[in-house]
Enzyme design. Structure first.
Site, PDB file in Angstrom:
ATOM      1  N   LYS A   7       0.849  -1.186   0.000  1.00  0.00           N
ATOM      2  CA  LYS A   7       0.000   0.000   0.000  1.00  0.00           C
ATOM      3  C   LYS A   7       0.883   1.233   0.000  1.00  0.00           C
ATOM      4  CE  LYS A   7      -4.499   0.952   0.240  1.00  0.00           C
ATOM      5  NZ  LYS A   7      -5.571   0.218  -0.445  1.00  0.00           N
ATOM      6  N   GLY A  38     -18.733   8.161  -0.857  1.00  0.00           N
ATOM      7  CA  GLY A  38     -17.749   8.272  -1.929  1.00  0.00           C
ATOM      8  C   GLY A  38     -18.109   7.349  -3.068  1.00  0.00           C
TER       9      GLY A  38
END
Length: 376
Positions: free
Chosen positions: A105, A204
């Protein structure tokens, strides 16, 4: 062909004169979230405003794959902890989803609305070029598909672009939608959504797509988001009931779907939860791994985040599949998420153990098996 076991020494891309990339693995090892990461890199470019962390957790199954998050963390340590926790989650997610990738990540310390400049993205693109073969990335919180398109002009290890598999959010939402049905089926013996009250935290890309699907099957939506305009739109289009962001956990819902940032499920918030099921798209929903036991003790069924939200990973990983991206194959694989969750729920109930303990165990079993195979 893609398998990488030992991270290489990075070579600065040609022309990256102001970018420095440092190995900060030893510094990261001092944090509780470290969990034996293979390598952690920090890229800095003061002239272009870049501070970026790339955490590579485990590459036994293949090179690290995970999105790039752009977020204005309150400190470098907070951003590093976020990257470490997210990359570990990607390891588990990939193992359970059956994709040939490890966990990684990236976190860029910046406000995505005011500090995500073309110069910053160009500097980060140079960092990605140096990590080619070790880390594949794409869209995440604060990083759009358009940003991914731009980064792909700098480095070849960028997935989920408009020219590739596209925005992974609808695929993630579909997997979460199926996962909610699986949780309802386990708890109630029915996947019926008509009249089921679902509290969605965060509107979102994924949260909104999830609301569309839930509304389409008759669920009663309760929503919260820091963007008042999105909330009003959800009220108008879905007939949703709006609550303040700080009150969504206590809303009178059957299902709580966290679809914003992580850490929302914690010792001090679990007592507030009214829902009998927690199933959403956010990564790292639990503030601590141990909080899953508190959920279990409270009679709340938890769908482990890295299982239910694997659709986006499956979608972008398919770009590197033999023969190229196949949307039909992607959706078929996402369709396996409910079965995986059902198995986890059943095992957890039979063994009287938290669902995330069972999920982590399955992931580590698969990684250990792959490691044994590679040694033979």
């Amino acid at each position: 062909m893609l398998h990488v076991r030992e991270p290489r020494t990075l070579k600065k891309p040609a022309g990256a004169s102001t970018l420095t990339i440092s190995d900060i693995t030893e510094d990261a090892a001092r944090l509780a979230a470290y969990d034996g990461h293979e390598r952690v890199w920090c890229g800095r470019d003061e002239s272009r405003g870049l501070i970026a962390i790339v955490a590579i957790h485990n590459t036994v199954l293949g090179p690290a794959l995970g999105g790039t998050r752009v977020w204005a963390h309150e400190s470098f340590e907070a951003a590093l902890t976020d990257a470490l926790r997210l990359s570990r989650g990607m390891t588990y997610k990939s193992a359970i989803a059956g994709t040939p990738f490890g966990g990684g990540k990236a976190v860029i310390l910046a406000d995505p609305k005011t500090q995500k400049t073309p110069a910053l993205l160009a500097a980060y693109g140079e960092m990605l070029a140096a990590l080619e073969g070790q880390f594949f990335t794409g869209e995440d919180v604060g990083l759009t598909v358009a940003d991914a398109d731009f980064l792909s002009t700098c480095a070849s290890n960028v997935l989920g672009t408009g020219r590739g598999s596209g925005n992974p959010s609808p695929v993630t939402a579909h997997g979460v939608f199926l996962g909610i049905k699986a949780a309802l089926n386990h708890r109630r013996g029915s996947q019926q959504l008509e009249g089921v009250r679902v509290a969605v935290q965060g509107l979102g890309s994924v949260g909104w797509a999830l609301c569309e699907k839930l509304h389409g099957e008759g669920a009663a939506l309760i929503v919260a988001d820091i963007d008042a305009e999105r909330v009003e739109k959800a009220k108008r289009l879905f007939g949703a009931t709006a609550v303040p962001a700080g009150e969504i956990l206590a809303a009178g819902a059957d299902v709580f779907a966290p679809c914003a940032l992580g850490g929302v499920i914690a010792q001090q918030t679990i007592s507030m939860l009214k829902a009998g099921i927690v199933a959403g798209s956010a990564n790292n929903q639990l503030a601590r791994h141990e909080d899953a036991r508190l959920l279990m003790d409270a009679g709340i069924l938890y769908a482990p985040d890295y299982v239910i939200n694997a659709g986006g990973l499956i979608n972008v990983a398919a770009e590197l599949a033999p023969g190229g991206y196949d949307r039909g194959a992607v959706m078929a694989k996402v369709g396996e998420i409910p079965g995986t969750l059902g198995d986890i729920f059943t095992r957890a109930e039979a063994q009287r153990r938290p669902t995330n303990d069972i999920a982590a165990e399955i992931a580590m079993e698969r990684i250990a098996a792959a490691a044994r195979k590679s040694r033979t």
